[in-house]
Structures are given as structure tokens and as C-alpha cells.
Design an enzyme around this catalytic site. Structure first.
Site, PDB file in Angstrom:
ATOM      1  N   ASN A   1       0.866  -1.176   0.000  1.00  0.00           N
ATOM      2  CA  ASN A   1       0.000   0.000   0.000  1.00  0.00           C
ATOM      3  C   ASN A   1       0.905   1.229   0.000  1.00  0.00           C
ATOM      4  O   ASN A   1       1.497   1.555   1.020  1.00  0.00           O
ATOM      5  CB  ASN A   1      -0.889  -0.032   1.250  1.00  0.00           C
ATOM      6  CG  ASN A   1      -1.745   1.215   1.387  1.00  0.00           C
ATOM      7  OD1 ASN A   1      -1.820   2.030   0.466  1.00  0.00           O
ATOM      8  ND2 ASN A   1      -2.386   1.369   2.547  1.00  0.00           N
TER       9      ASN A   1
ATOM     10  N   LYS B   1       0.058   4.286  -0.352  1.00  0.00           N
ATOM     11  CA  LYS B   1      -0.606   5.482   0.209  1.00  0.00           C
ATOM     12  C   LYS B   1      -0.337   6.682  -0.715  1.00  0.00           C
ATOM     13  O   LYS B   1      -0.310   6.506  -1.927  1.00  0.00           O
ATOM     14  CB  LYS B   1      -0.138   5.703   1.643  1.00  0.00           C
ATOM     15  CG  LYS B   1      -0.267   4.415   2.479  1.00  0.00           C
ATOM     16  CD  LYS B   1      -0.094   4.597   3.936  1.00  0.00           C
ATOM     17  CE  LYS B   1      -0.236   3.259   4.638  1.00  0.00           C
ATOM     18  NZ  LYS B   1      -0.235   3.351   6.087  1.00  0.00           N
TER      19      LYS B   1
ATOM     20  N   HIS C   1      -9.674   1.296   4.421  1.00  0.00           N
ATOM     21  CA  HIS C   1      -8.428   1.452   5.185  1.00  0.00           C
ATOM     22  C   HIS C   1      -8.699   2.391   6.365  1.00  0.00           C
ATOM     23  O   HIS C   1      -9.462   3.348   6.245  1.00  0.00           O
ATOM     24  CB  HIS C   1      -7.325   2.021   4.280  1.00  0.00           C
ATOM     25  CG  HIS C   1      -5.984   1.976   4.933  1.00  0.00           C
ATOM     26  ND1 HIS C   1      -5.593   2.900   5.882  1.00  0.00           N
ATOM     27  CD2 HIS C   1      -4.966   1.095   4.820  1.00  0.00           C
ATOM     28  CE1 HIS C   1      -4.370   2.585   6.299  1.00  0.00           C
ATOM     29  NE2 HIS C   1      -3.970   1.489   5.680  1.00  0.00           N
TER      30      HIS C   1
ATOM     31  N   GLU D   1      -7.061   4.717   7.587  1.00  0.00           N
ATOM     32  CA  GLU D   1      -6.781   6.141   7.338  1.00  0.00           C
ATOM     33  C   GLU D   1      -7.972   6.811   6.666  1.00  0.00           C
ATOM     34  O   GLU D   1      -8.198   8.011   6.847  1.00  0.00           O
ATOM     35  CB  GLU D   1      -5.488   6.282   6.510  1.00  0.00           C
ATOM     36  CG  GLU D   1      -4.266   6.064   7.390  1.00  0.00           C
ATOM     37  CD  GLU D   1      -3.033   5.545   6.666  1.00  0.00           C
ATOM     38  OE1 GLU D   1      -2.979   5.600   5.427  1.00  0.00           O
ATOM     39  OE2 GLU D   1      -2.120   5.054   7.370  1.00  0.00           O
TER      40      GLU D   1
ATOM     41  N   GLU E   1      -5.853  -5.037  10.225  1.00  0.00           N
ATOM     42  CA  GLU E   1      -4.813  -4.043  10.504  1.00  0.00           C
ATOM     43  C   GLU E   1      -5.147  -3.305  11.803  1.00  0.00           C
ATOM     44  O   GLU E   1      -5.955  -2.358  11.788  1.00  0.00           O
ATOM     45  CB  GLU E   1      -4.735  -3.021   9.368  1.00  0.00           C
ATOM     46  CG  GLU E   1      -4.383  -3.614   8.022  1.00  0.00           C
ATOM     47  CD  GLU E   1      -3.773  -2.572   7.095  1.00  0.00           C
ATOM     48  OE1 GLU E   1      -2.644  -2.779   6.674  1.00  0.00           O
ATOM     49  OE2 GLU E   1      -4.424  -1.548   6.826  1.00  0.00           O
TER      50      GLU E   1
ATOM     51  N   GLY F   1       2.181   2.026  10.826  1.00  0.00           N
ATOM     52  CA  GLY F   1       3.189   3.083  10.755  1.00  0.00           C
ATOM     53  C   GLY F   1       3.864   3.402  12.074  1.00  0.00           C
ATOM     54  O   GLY F   1       4.550   4.420  12.193  1.00  0.00           O
TER      55      GLY F   1
ATOM     56  N   SER G   1       2.971  -2.394  10.328  1.00  0.00           N
ATOM     57  CA  SER G   1       4.416  -2.490  10.637  1.00  0.00           C
ATOM     58  C   SER G   1       5.006  -3.854  10.291  1.00  0.00           C
ATOM     59  O   SER G   1       5.907  -4.336  10.978  1.00  0.00           O
ATOM     60  CB  SER G   1       4.681  -2.132  12.108  1.00  0.00           C
ATOM     61  OG  SER G   1       4.312  -0.793  12.358  1.00  0.00           O
TER      62      SER G   1
HETATM   63  P1  PGA Z   1       2.563   0.077   7.617  1.00  0.00           P
HETATM   64  O1  PGA Z   1       1.140   0.366   6.931  1.00  0.00           O
HETATM   65  O2  PGA Z   1       3.084  -1.217   7.051  1.00  0.00           O
HETATM   66  O3  PGA Z   1       3.412   1.275   7.219  1.00  0.00           O
HETATM   67  O4  PGA Z   1       2.347  -0.007   9.084  1.00  0.00           O
HETATM   68  C1  PGA Z   1       0.244  -0.690   6.677  1.00  0.00           C
HETATM   69  C2  PGA Z   1      -1.025  -0.142   6.090  1.00  0.00           C
HETATM   70  O5  PGA Z   1      -1.435   0.970   6.443  1.00  0.00           O
HETATM   71  O6  PGA Z   1      -1.662  -0.803   5.250  1.00  0.00           O
END
Ligand code: PGA
Length: 247
Positions: A9, A11, A91, A93, A161, A167, A207
Site C-alpha cells: 500500500n 498510500k 483502510h 486512514e 490491521e 506506521g 508495521s
Molecule cells: P505500515 O502500513 O506497514 O506502514 O504499518 C500498513 C497499512 O497501512 O496498510
């Protein structure tokens, strides 16, 4: 038998000039024993899908409607037209920053499926929900309310997730991931029957990196990963792809 999935992803990262990075990922994916999906910004899907051979392209969101007066939005049909085969919906976010509800996400999943896109449906608890002991309740509600009632298992991918792991460099314990993934599997089987429920890939996201992927991917109901930061560079993503292919 579920084939593992390594989904990246990107983003709001990724320009045309990053195509060499993507080509490195594409080359390394040729022999991978897993499906590799790269969810890049929609602005580069068209160009990238023309030059890659071994990876699937995904969008990161689509609108609930087919088309119309929605300035700045992107439809499932547009993603498909640009060369995407998958789309991330729900997601965290987007749930947090844009107030997307389970109901919105179900409609997005539906319209993605109608446009021949496979939907990567994201669910996950906040840190306070984890600390309050309500994780499984939250997961159940998100799962049941975000998925359409009629589905073909191969067209749906669920990504667990935990929001507090995205992150942050934090990851749940192996026990915690096992508990949630087993729970999701049971819920999927209960809602959609054994064949469909067993055919859906359940990805872990949050992560994930080259160090923790081996242990996480060894968990029975972990069928791959949804990787943010570590998917941006071939150097960090390729070891994850290889490890997921071995799981
Ligand atoms: P990350 O993000 O691996 O940077 O923690 C995962 C995601 O948001 O899908």
C-alpha cells in the site's frame, strides 16, 4: 488452498519517476510463490500496469457511486479502466480521516465487485478498543457490516490491521494476531459457509517488515500481508514477498 498474497500500500507516495523501483519489485515477483499486488496512487496505475508483468495493480479507494458529480473522487470503473485488478476499501486512514462507515465500505466493496475488481477490505481496532478488551466485538461488527451478503470468496480479501500498529513500528504479539485471524476465519465460515469462508485470504497489516514477516506468516490463518512503509522500496519489500511465498 489459499495462495499467499503480498500486498503493498503506497498510500500518497509514488510518481512516474519511481517506476524503476516498481520494475525491481516486478522482476523479483516473477518467481514468487505468492500473488503480489501493488496499490499505488491512481495517477500512475495506467502507466505502471503497462510495464509490469508479474504483479497486480490496485487502487487505494473508490467511490460508492458508479459515476457523477463527485469532484475529485475516483470510481471503481475508472480504476479498472486504468489497469487495476484490486482496490483497498475501508483502510483505517480513510475511516478516520474521512469518516467512512462500515455501510460506505460495504457499498464500495459491492461496486468494486460489480466492476470486476477484487476488494481488499480493511478492519482493525484502535488502541483503546484493544485495551478495553473489545477487539473481537469491534472486528466482528466491522467484518459483518463491511462485507456484502452475497460474495464469491476469491474476489474478497480481508486485511486485519490494528490501527495502533500502522506506521508505528509496533506489532501485536503472535498470540494476539492468531486470536484475531482465527476469529475472522470462524466468522467468515459462519456468514458465508465453509467453502466461501475458507477461500478468503486474511492478510495481516501494520508495521510488517523483513524481520517480523516470517513469524507472522507462519500463523495458520495469516494468508499474506498488507504492507505500507516497507513496500515503498524493493530492498525492503522483496524479502517480505519471498518470506510470504514460503509460508
Ligand atoms: P505500515 O502500513 O506497514 O506502514 O504499518 C500498513 C497499512 O497501512 O496498510
Amino acid at each position: 488452498m489459499r495462495r499467499p498474497i503480498a500486498a503493498g500500500n503506497w498510500k500518497m507516495n509514488g510518481l512516474k519517476k519511481h517506476k524503476d523501483e516498481i520494475l525491481d519489485i516486478d522482476n523479483a515477483s516473477r518467481k514468487a510463490n505468492c500473488d503480489v499486488i501493488l496499490c499505488v496512487p491512481s495517477t500512475i496505475i495506467s502507466e505502471i500496469s503497462k510495464i509490469t508483468k508479474n504483479i497486480f495493480m490496485g487502487g487505494q479507494n473508490c467511490h460508492t457511486e458508479k459515476n457523477g458529480a463527485f469532484t475529485g473522487d475516483i470510481s471503481a470503473e475508472m480504476l479498472k479502466d486504468a489497469g487495476a485488478s484490486h482496490v483497498i476499501v475501508g483502510h483505517s486512514e480513510r475511516r478516520v480521516n474521512y469518516g467512512e462507515t462500515n455501510n460506505n465500505i460495504r457499498t464500495k466493496t459491492q461496486i468494486a465487485l460489480e466492476n470486476d475488481l477484487k476488494a481488499i477490505v480493511c478492519i482493525g481496532e484502535t488502541l483503546s478498543e484493544r485495551e478495553d478488551g473489545t477487539t473481537l466485538d469491534v472486528i466482528k461488527k466491522q467484518l459483518i457490516e463491511s462485507l456484502p451478503t452475497e460474495i464469491i470468496g476469491e474476489n474478497i480479501i480481508v486485511a486485519y490491521e490494528p490501527i495502533w500498529a500502522i506506521g508505528t513500528g509496533l506489532t501485536p504479539t503472535i498470540h494476539q494476531i492468531t486470536e484475531v485471524h482465527d476469529f475472522i476465519r470462524v466468522e467468515l465460515v459462519q456468514s458465508f459457509g465453509n467453502d466461501t469462508g475458507q477461500s478468503i485470504n486474511i492478510l495481516y497489516g501494520g508495521s510488517m517488515n523483513a524481520k517480523n514477516v516470517k513469524e507472522i506468516s507462519a500463523i495458520l490463518n495469516v494468508d499474506g500481508g498488507l504492507v505500507g512503509g516497507a513496500s515503498l522500496k524493493a530492498d525492503s519489500f522483496v524479502p517480505i514477498i519471498n518470506a510470504l511465498g514460503k509460508s
